[in-house]
Write a protein that holds these residues in place. Structure first.
Motif, mmCIF file in Angstrom:
data_model
loop_
_atom_site.group_PDB
_atom_site.id
_atom_site.type_symbol
_atom_site.label_atom_id
_atom_site.label_comp_id
_atom_site.label_asym_id
_atom_site.label_seq_id
_atom_site.Cartn_x
_atom_site.Cartn_y
_atom_site.Cartn_z
ATOM 1 N N PRO A 219 5.389 6.817 32.337
ATOM 2 C CA PRO A 219 4.072 6.227 32.077
ATOM 3 C C PRO A 219 3.300 7.060 31.053
ATOM 4 C CG PRO A 219 4.498 6.373 34.447
ATOM 5 C CD PRO A 219 5.592 7.143 33.758
ATOM 6 N N PRO A 220 2.508 6.407 30.184
ATOM 7 C CA PRO A 220 1.769 7.157 29.166
ATOM 8 C C PRO A 220 0.649 8.001 29.771
ATOM 9 C CG PRO A 220 1.155 4.837 29.111
ATOM 10 C CD PRO A 220 2.269 4.956 30.106
ATOM 11 N N ILE A 221 0.283 9.044 29.047
ATOM 12 C CA ILE A 221 -0.807 9.946 29.441
ATOM 13 C C ILE A 221 -2.135 9.256 29.110
ATOM 14 C CG2 ILE A 221 -1.872 12.194 28.865
ATOM 15 C CD1 ILE A 221 0.958 12.198 30.369
ATOM 16 N N GLN B 212 14.475 -0.537 35.167
ATOM 17 C CA GLN B 212 13.495 -0.220 34.103
ATOM 18 C C GLN B 212 13.668 -1.114 32.869
ATOM 19 O OE1 GLN B 212 10.907 1.847 33.223
ATOM 20 N NE2 GLN B 212 11.144 1.388 31.041
ATOM 21 N N ILE B 213 14.914 -1.415 32.473
ATOM 22 C CA ILE B 213 15.180 -2.188 31.241
ATOM 23 C C ILE B 213 14.612 -3.601 31.278
ATOM 24 C CG2 ILE B 213 17.221 -0.968 30.332
ATOM 25 C CD1 ILE B 213 18.809 -3.410 31.751
ATOM 26 N N CYS B 214 14.240 -4.072 32.470
ATOM 27 C CA CYS B 214 13.656 -5.413 32.598
ATOM 28 C C CYS B 214 12.227 -5.463 32.060
ATOM 29 C CB CYS B 214 13.608 -5.839 34.074
ATOM 30 S SG CYS B 214 15.220 -6.004 34.839
ATOM 31 N N PHE B 215 11.562 -4.292 32.005
ATOM 32 C CA PHE B 215 10.101 -4.247 31.822
ATOM 33 C C PHE B 215 9.665 -3.868 30.412
ATOM 34 C CE2 PHE B 215 10.955 -3.505 36.286
ATOM 35 C CZ PHE B 215 9.965 -4.218 36.936
ATOM 36 N N ARG B 216 8.497 -4.356 30.031
ATOM 37 C CA ARG B 216 7.828 -3.894 28.810
ATOM 38 C C ARG B 216 6.918 -2.719 29.189
ATOM 39 N NH1 ARG B 216 5.167 -7.579 24.036
ATOM 40 N NH2 ARG B 216 5.225 -5.907 22.484
ATOM 41 N N GLN C 264 -1.967 4.786 22.506
ATOM 42 C CA GLN C 264 -0.500 4.904 22.447
ATOM 43 C C GLN C 264 0.070 3.583 21.948
ATOM 44 O OE1 GLN C 264 0.944 7.968 23.747
ATOM 45 N NE2 GLN C 264 -1.196 8.627 23.911
ATOM 46 N N LYS C 265 1.198 3.694 21.239
ATOM 47 C CA LYS C 265 1.855 2.499 20.700
ATOM 48 C C LYS C 265 2.440 1.666 21.847
ATOM 49 C CE LYS C 265 5.549 1.248 17.471
ATOM 50 N NZ LYS C 265 4.879 0.181 16.718
ATOM 51 N N GLU C 266 2.249 0.365 21.773
ATOM 52 C CA GLU C 266 2.800 -0.520 22.815
ATOM 53 C C GLU C 266 4.330 -0.559 22.709
ATOM 54 O OE1 GLU C 266 0.933 -4.176 24.809
ATOM 55 O OE2 GLU C 266 1.991 -5.000 23.084
ATOM 56 N N PRO C 267 5.045 -0.396 23.850
ATOM 57 C CA PRO C 267 6.511 -0.477 23.790
ATOM 58 C C PRO C 267 6.969 -1.899 23.453
ATOM 59 C CG PRO C 267 5.780 -0.290 26.080
ATOM 60 C CD PRO C 267 4.546 -0.165 25.219
ATOM 61 N N ALA C 268 8.176 -2.005 22.880
ATOM 62 C CA ALA C 268 8.681 -3.313 22.423
ATOM 63 C C ALA C 268 9.086 -4.212 23.585
ATOM 64 C CB ALA C 268 9.850 -3.115 21.484
ATOM 65 N N ARG D 141 -6.981 -2.503 30.969
ATOM 66 C CA ARG D 141 -5.934 -2.410 29.940
ATOM 67 C C ARG D 141 -5.208 -1.074 30.095
ATOM 68 N NH1 ARG D 141 -6.452 -6.952 29.892
ATOM 69 N NH2 ARG D 141 -7.217 -8.359 28.279
ATOM 70 N N LEU D 142 -3.920 -1.088 29.773
ATOM 71 C CA LEU D 142 -3.140 0.145 29.707
ATOM 72 C C LEU D 142 -3.509 0.897 28.429
ATOM 73 C CD1 LEU D 142 0.241 -1.440 30.793
ATOM 74 C CD2 LEU D 142 -0.891 0.444 32.003
ATOM 75 N N VAL D 143 -3.368 2.217 28.444
ATOM 76 C CA VAL D 143 -3.682 3.015 27.242
ATOM 77 C C VAL D 143 -2.715 2.698 26.091
ATOM 78 C CG1 VAL D 143 -4.745 4.882 28.581
ATOM 79 C CG2 VAL D 143 -2.319 5.056 27.944
ATOM 80 N N ASP D 144 -1.561 2.065 26.407
ATOM 81 C CA ASP D 144 -0.638 1.653 25.340
ATOM 82 C C ASP D 144 -0.660 0.129 25.135
ATOM 83 O OD1 ASP D 144 0.715 0.985 27.686
ATOM 84 O OD2 ASP D 144 2.579 2.020 27.159
ATOM 85 N N SER D 145 -1.818 -0.473 25.400
ATOM 86 C CA SER D 145 -2.006 -1.909 25.138
ATOM 87 C C SER D 145 -2.189 -2.158 23.639
ATOM 88 C CB SER D 145 -3.247 -2.398 25.884
ATOM 89 O OG SER D 145 -3.620 -3.686 25.424
#
Ligand code: MLY
Length: 277
Positions: A30-32, A21-25, A133-137, A80-84
């Motif tokens: 997964p977001p709702i 998991q730590i490899c990925f942004r 949703q806020k995009e993860p770092a 697009r993802l909802v956290d894009s």
């Protein structure tokens, strides 16, 4: 004969490992997706990334949105993802001192853009800020290793997420290769691309996963596709395993098929044991 695809079995059979998991942004869960078909929002024009345009949600699939730019044709939809970070509420562009632009390939004369904009937004259902949703770092460096398994968007068929392997690494890029398919679909992307996901992401998020192909181009796999869900995703957020597309005549959710929940005993992803089967 055909088998149901199971990541856990497949990783053992191929003597491989899943990229951690730590490899990925991507967020660990997964977001709702609380967007609804027909909602309008602002999106960066994928064909002209300096432009912010009005987009409409055409359908939803797990945490992903199929978007179409207002004033564009139906041949340039994108996902697009909802956290894009590339989507915002209507009003965001103006608040940031910008101006909404017609999409590349605007169907009408450029002079009709101001009136088109007024009309497309008049009475529109605007996606509320709470559904964004806020995009993860994401990680600071490329942590992938050659041979690791992942789930990746097929850029030629971007509604599909498929079983894939890291084929090579070069600086900040990884080579995504699709299991059981000849190289035609492979691509290079940055390690923090939003189009790549850890093994099990589709099962967790209610997004279909394409099983491996078989190195010929028939598209026939020895695995059958079985929609799969794992627990811990609130079921109220899953309307259907298939793409949610609502016609204007049918805006009720009641016509959708019931949610099927399959339980997995050992693995974090893959096809799941349905106690009823
Ligand atoms: N109909 C398409 C589908 C290809 C999908 C390949 N992905 C899964 C890597 C075709 O056969 O070309």
């Amino acid at each position: 004969s055909f088998q149901t695809f199971d990541w856990c079995d497949y990783i053992q059979e191929t003597n491989s490992v899943a990229a951690p998991q730590i490899c990925f942004r991507q967020t660990a869960s997964p977001p709702i997706n609380d967007f609804k078909v027909g909602m309008k929002l602002e999106a960066i024009d994928p064909r002209n990334v300096t432009s912010t345009c009005i987009a409409t949600v055409i359908s939803t699939l797990g945490p992903r949105l199929r978007l179409r730019l207002d004033g564009s044709d139906n041949k340039n939809d994108f996902w697009r993802l909802v956290d894009s970070s590339e989507i915002h509420t209507i009003g965001h562009c103006e608040k940031s001192g910008g101006m909404l632009q017609p999409p590349l390939g605007f169907r009408m004369n450029a002079s009709s853009w101001p009136m088109f904009l007024l009309k497309t937004l008049n009475g529109a259902e605007m996606a509320p800020s709470k559904v964004f949703q806020k995009e993860p770092a994401g990680p600071k460096v490329n942590l992938f290793e050659v041979g690791q398994k992942l789930e990746a968007v097929d850029k030629k068929n971007p509604h599909l997420i498929c079983c894939a392997t890291v084929g090579a690494i070069k600086n900040d890029q990884i080579h995504v290769t699709f299991d059981g398919w000849k190289g035609a679909f492979d691509y290079w992307c940055k390690y923090d691309s939003r189009d790549i996901f850890p093994v099990g992401w589709c099962a967790k998020s209610g997004h279909p996963l394409q099983p491996p192909g078989q190195k010929n181009n028939t598209g026939i796999s020895r695995y059958s596709f079985k929609p799969a869900f794992v627990p811990f995703v609130p079921t109220s957020t899953i309307s259907s395993v298939t793409e949610v597309v609502q016609s204007e005549a049918d805006t009720s959710a009641s016509s959708l098929p019931p949610t099927v929940i399959n339980f997995q005993r050992q693995c974090n992803g893959g096809s799941l044991i349905n106690p009823a089967n």
